[in-house]
Design a protein around this motif. Structure first.
Motif, mmCIF file in Angstrom:
data_model
loop_
_atom_site.group_PDB
_atom_site.id
_atom_site.type_symbol
_atom_site.label_atom_id
_atom_site.label_comp_id
_atom_site.label_asym_id
_atom_site.label_seq_id
_atom_site.Cartn_x
_atom_site.Cartn_y
_atom_site.Cartn_z
ATOM 1 N N THR A 216 2.315 5.797 9.682
ATOM 2 C CA THR A 216 1.555 4.596 9.313
ATOM 3 C C THR A 216 2.113 3.336 9.959
ATOM 4 O OG1 THR A 216 2.919 4.493 7.316
ATOM 5 C CG2 THR A 216 0.745 5.516 7.106
ATOM 6 N N SER B 11 0.829 -1.212 0.000
ATOM 7 C CA SER B 11 0.000 0.000 0.000
ATOM 8 C C SER B 11 0.864 1.262 0.000
ATOM 9 C CB SER B 11 -0.934 -0.007 1.216
ATOM 10 O OG SER B 11 -0.182 0.019 2.419
ATOM 11 N N ARG B 12 2.077 1.168 0.584
ATOM 12 C CA ARG B 12 2.983 2.312 0.565
ATOM 13 C C ARG B 12 3.674 2.425 -0.788
ATOM 14 N NH1 ARG B 12 7.160 2.911 5.474
ATOM 15 N NH2 ARG B 12 5.149 2.914 6.574
ATOM 16 N N THR B 13 3.901 1.290 -1.447
ATOM 17 C CA THR B 13 4.611 1.288 -2.729
ATOM 18 C C THR B 13 3.680 1.577 -3.896
ATOM 19 O OG1 THR B 13 6.156 -0.364 -1.852
ATOM 20 C CG2 THR B 13 6.097 -0.098 -4.242
ATOM 21 N N TRP C 90 -5.292 4.217 -5.820
ATOM 22 C CA TRP C 90 -6.398 3.830 -4.942
ATOM 23 C C TRP C 90 -7.430 2.978 -5.661
ATOM 24 C CZ3 TRP C 90 -11.422 4.982 -6.017
ATOM 25 C CH2 TRP C 90 -11.669 5.981 -6.958
ATOM 26 N N THR D 92 2.663 -4.145 -11.420
ATOM 27 C CA THR D 92 3.568 -3.098 -10.939
ATOM 28 C C THR D 92 5.009 -3.421 -11.271
ATOM 29 O OG1 THR D 92 2.044 -2.642 -9.108
ATOM 30 C CG2 THR D 92 4.297 -1.792 -8.907
ATOM 31 N N LYS E 51 0.368 3.282 -4.933
ATOM 32 C CA LYS E 51 -0.547 4.297 -4.415
ATOM 33 C C LYS E 51 -1.679 4.599 -5.379
ATOM 34 C CE LYS E 51 3.132 6.371 -1.654
ATOM 35 N NZ LYS E 51 3.929 7.582 -1.344
ATOM 36 N N TRP F 106 -6.701 -0.686 -5.112
ATOM 37 C CA TRP F 106 -7.035 -1.169 -3.774
ATOM 38 C C TRP F 106 -8.539 -1.194 -3.549
ATOM 39 C CZ3 TRP F 106 -3.458 -3.859 -1.899
ATOM 40 C CH2 TRP F 106 -2.114 -3.537 -2.126
ATOM 41 N N ARG G 222 7.624 7.072 9.841
ATOM 42 C CA ARG G 222 6.285 7.311 9.288
ATOM 43 C C ARG G 222 5.206 6.938 10.303
ATOM 44 N NH1 ARG G 222 5.297 7.241 3.373
ATOM 45 N NH2 ARG G 222 7.289 7.611 2.314
#
Length: 804
Positions: free
Chosen positions: A622, A508-510, A514, A547, A512, A517, A620
């Protein structure tokens, strides 16, 4: 033990030049995999020598293997001058020493685990007797392929190459059969630890390739490597933690909603937890179930964690709270993980192949990040041969692993090729296919003797209507079938949740985007409603690979994406399809494929943690979301190893009577039996055929053949010989016929009939021991003594030699 350890150290040292040649562009130069690589080379040469009848699998062929490994190391070292070689030694000796210390430590821990294993240090319980027979066959067969000691006149029809790997050390050290078993498991643990730690530290080093690695950073990488080893090899699934929380060993049998219900009750302090009787199932017909879960007791139940999934089987009459009603019986699905395998200590193919699977992953990583394009036909035939040796070895050691890790190696080639070919043409695709084909061809040629003598027992002869009449589908239906049941969401969280938390956090950090997801969340919701939650792994696989393709970077981040995507694809595929075998359900498929996914996701999780916390990423906010959840699941995963190793809760901590020799400390092999076997080994030809009671799978039968190396007519005819010979009509017919013939030998009433059976089955010795006395209480021993002479008698054991 010392001689065994020195043997593996010698092999690893001889393999250092080859390992550094193959992995020279990786941080650490492949030192972590030198032992596994060297053992594979020596084993293959010795095995091929035995297959070519140069000698048996003995000091001669193993010695040839050592000479071959040393020669290969000398050959690949030639381009290096003395100054460069000494410089490499000065630079890498601390890492070499660290890996040697790690192996020695885990090796010693593995021996201690055998003393305190689920069934102690002996060869008894589950399939250990079968595995000891395979070791004996590899070590004692006068010709190859190894003779099946439990079906005289036939060779082993199983994935036996893993037993060859360990037998190399047995020959070099002079270990007994029992010592080979226990030291072999400790060796697998040591090699697995080296493989995992090597992969994780190498991936972390590649992540920081552009930085000057300070001492602090090197310490951080080493710490991550050790943590990765614990995460993959020594943590368990969450079923152990649920057992503790709910205080019942039956939590593994529950459905998703039932697990949530009893967990909530346990949190509220309701003990023992209760269930709605209408939702209960029974594992077997007629077994009574209660709506109150039975308490676990003082000792931890070690077995349920390996059966985290129970599928519906068929509707039947069950009894709940002493009342009859219709309900569903259940079928257990095997969900082993490495530490359970080590604790159980079954030397099964999926355990023996662990070092090779990690070696295959290392090769895929090395090919993926290497600085130059691979052109096998013109350049690197050595790398081609080693790739074929590893992937072909996986097929011969545990055939389930070869497709998965062969695909991973092919994906490594795709990544390398893609980095040099941004706009691929049709010719480029054909060239890539040719390179992959060369690896497959090398694997087939190197293991051709195995392929020609092994008959796979996968697949069935019939296909259910209406699929049988459909072209292509009818043929595929003999091999594959749609799964009738699916893993529940609590099953997947209990098994893979520990790895998925950091992986999803890093993804989710790599990534992005949306929309991707949101699509994944929608698929998960649909899967939960439809009762197929594993479908969520399909978009995860697509996201990872898409990706990686778009980034087109040959770095460790892309390799991690490929590894996670492959694991996700495996999980979703086996939720819908299974490989048909004699059991004709998804038990074996889930077992073997989930084991692969555990290894891949564990490595991906360790790499994800590094990506989430390195280079000041730990600051971070998160991290405050995923870290507590990961810590909670890690604590849950450690419940299993801590519980089975804690003397107060362990079901098997008492090590009294445990010995390094698993035969001597075994309940399966009594001392009188060992004496009878020793007499046979010392006084009979190696190809002598015994008549003994066939026994029952997992219980008795075949012991004398295993210990003496003299084949018996039949042992374990049910789910073992019956499975191995299911696709061999002649052997399968003998399995059925010999059960009657053995009975006719012991219960004969006509001397001419007795002579005919003995002659037809070419029996040299008839054994009259406790197993035979139990199986044939009405035996006509007087008639037998008219055609055979008593040559051994001691401690209720009699051996008769058949008169010519």
């Amino acid at each position: 033990m010392i001689a065994w350890w020195l043997s593996i150290v010698l092999i690893g040292t001889l393999a250092l030049p080859l390992s550094m040649r193959l992995f020279g562009h990786l941080p650490g130069r492949g030192l972590a995999w030198s032992k596994a690589l060297g053992l594979l080379v020596v084993a293959w040469i010795a095995w091929m020598g035995a297959m070519l009848n140069l000698s048996g699998f003995d000091g001669v062929t193993v010695g040839l293997g050592l000479i071959g490994l040393g020669t290969l190391g000398w050959f690949v070292q030639q381009p290096f001058d003395k100054a460069r070689l000494l410089a490499a030694i000065r630079q890498y000796w601390p890492q070499w020493l660290a890996y040697e210390l790690l192996f020695a430590l885990v090796f010693l821990l593995g021996i201690q685990l055998r003393f305190h294993g689920m069934f102690g240090s002996g060869i008894h319980g589950t399939e250990k007797p079968m595995e000891s027979m395979l070791f004996s066959a590899v070590l004692n067969s006068p010709s190859y392929p190894p003779s099946d000691l439990w079906l005289a006149g036939f060779s082993v029809n199983y994935y036996y190459f893993g037993y060859v790997l360990i037998s190399v050390l047995s020959v070099l050290s002079g270990a007994t059969l029992g010592e080979t078993f226990n030291l072999g498991l400790a060796t697998i643990m040591g090699l697995a630890s080296l493989g995992i730690v090597g992969l994780v530290t190498t991936m972390a080093g590649l992540w920081w390739r552009e930085y000057l690695l300070s001492r602090l950073r090197l310490i951080a990488i080493a710490a991550l490597g050790l943590f990765g080893g614990v995460l993959v090899l020594f943590a368990g699934n969450q079923i152990g933690a649920l057992q503790k929380i709910v205080n019942s060993a039956e939590v593994n049998r529950l459905t998703d909603s039932q697990r949530v219900s009893v967990l909530w009750q346990a949190i509220q302090g309701v003990e023992p937890a209760t269930l709605d009787p209408a939702t209960l199932k029974s594992e077997n017909t007629g077994i009574s179930k209660s709506s109150t879960l039975p308490p676990m007791g003082e000792k931890f139940e070690a077995w349920p964690s390996s059966r985290a999934i129970y599928d519906d089987h068929e509707e039947t009459m069950i009894i709940v709270d002493n009342q009859q009603r219709m309900g569903m019986s259940q079928r257990e699905i095997i969900t082993e993980f490495p530490f359970f395998s080590f604790y159980l200590a079954d030397m099964h193919p999926h355990v023996l192949s662990i070092p090779l699977t990690l070696l295959a992953i290392a090769l895929a990583l090395a090919i993926f990040v290497r600085p130059a394009m691979v052109r096998f036909p013109k350049h690197d035939w050595l790398e081609l041969a080693i790739a074929g040796l590893v992937i072909g070895g996986l097929y011969a050691a545990n055939s389930w692993d070869a497709p998965t890790f062969g695909v991973l190696y092919a994906l490594g080639l795709v990544g390398l090729w893609r980095g040099h070919t941004p706009q691929p043409t049709r010719r480029d695709w054909l060239q890539l296919a040719g390179q992959v084909g060369l690896v497959v061809l090398a694997a087939a040629l190197l293991y051709m003797p195995f392929l020609l003598t092994f008959s796979s027992f996968a697949g069935r002869d019939t296909v259910p209507d209406p699929f049988a009449s459909i072209p292509i589908i009818g043929s595929l239906g003999k091999i594959m079938a749609p799964a009738r049941d699916h893993s529940g969401w609590t099953d997947l969280v209990a098994i893979f949740g520990l790895f998925l938390v950091p992986i999803i956090a890093w993804l989710s950090r790599t990534i992005k985007v949306w929309q991707l997801w949101a699509m994944t969340g929608a698929v998960l919701l649909i899967g939960l409603i439809a009762g197929i939650p594993a479908i969520v792994f399909l978009p995860i696989a697509v996201i990872c690979w898409q990706t990686a393709w778009q980034r087109n970077q040959r770095d460790v981040q892309n390799f991690s994406l490929i590894v996670v995507g492959l694991a996700a694809l495996l999980i979703v595929v086996v939720d819908f399809l299974y490989l048909r075998d004699i059991f004709d359900n998804r038990m074996n498929t889930v077992f073997k494929v989930y084991y692969q996914a555990w290894m891949l996701l564990g490595i991906g999780a360790a790499a994800s943690i590094w990506g989430l916390l390195s280079n000041a990423q730990w600051r971070r906010w998160t991290n405050g979301i995923w870290l507590p959840l990961f810590g909670l699941l890690l604590a849950g995963g450690l419940v299993y190893p801590i519980s089975v190793l804690n003397p107060t809760t362990s079901p098997s901590w008492d090590a009294s009577g445990s010995k390094l020799d698993a035969v001597e400390s075994s309940q399966h092999f009594s001392e009188p039996m060992r004496k009878a076997a020793a007499w046979l080994e010392a006084n009979t030809p190696s190809n002598s055929v015994l008549a003994t009671a066939p026994g029952s799978s997992y219980q008795d039968g075949g012991e004398l053949a295993t210990l003496s190396g003299r084949p018996t007519l039949l042992a374990w005819p049910g789910s073992h010989e019956g499975l191995w010979r299911s696709k061999q009509p002649d052997a399968n017919q003998q399995v059925a016929q010999r059960q009657g013939d053995i009975s006719a030998i012991y219960n004969a009433t006509d001397i001419n009939q007795l002579r005919e059976v003995l002659a037809r089955q070419r029996v040299d010795y008839v054994v009259w021991g406790p197993n035979e006395q139990k199986a044939y209480p009405q035996a006509n021993i007087g008639l037998l003594e008219q055609v055979a002479s008593k040559v051994y008698e001691a401690d209720s054991w009699i051996i008769y030699q058949v008169q010519p």
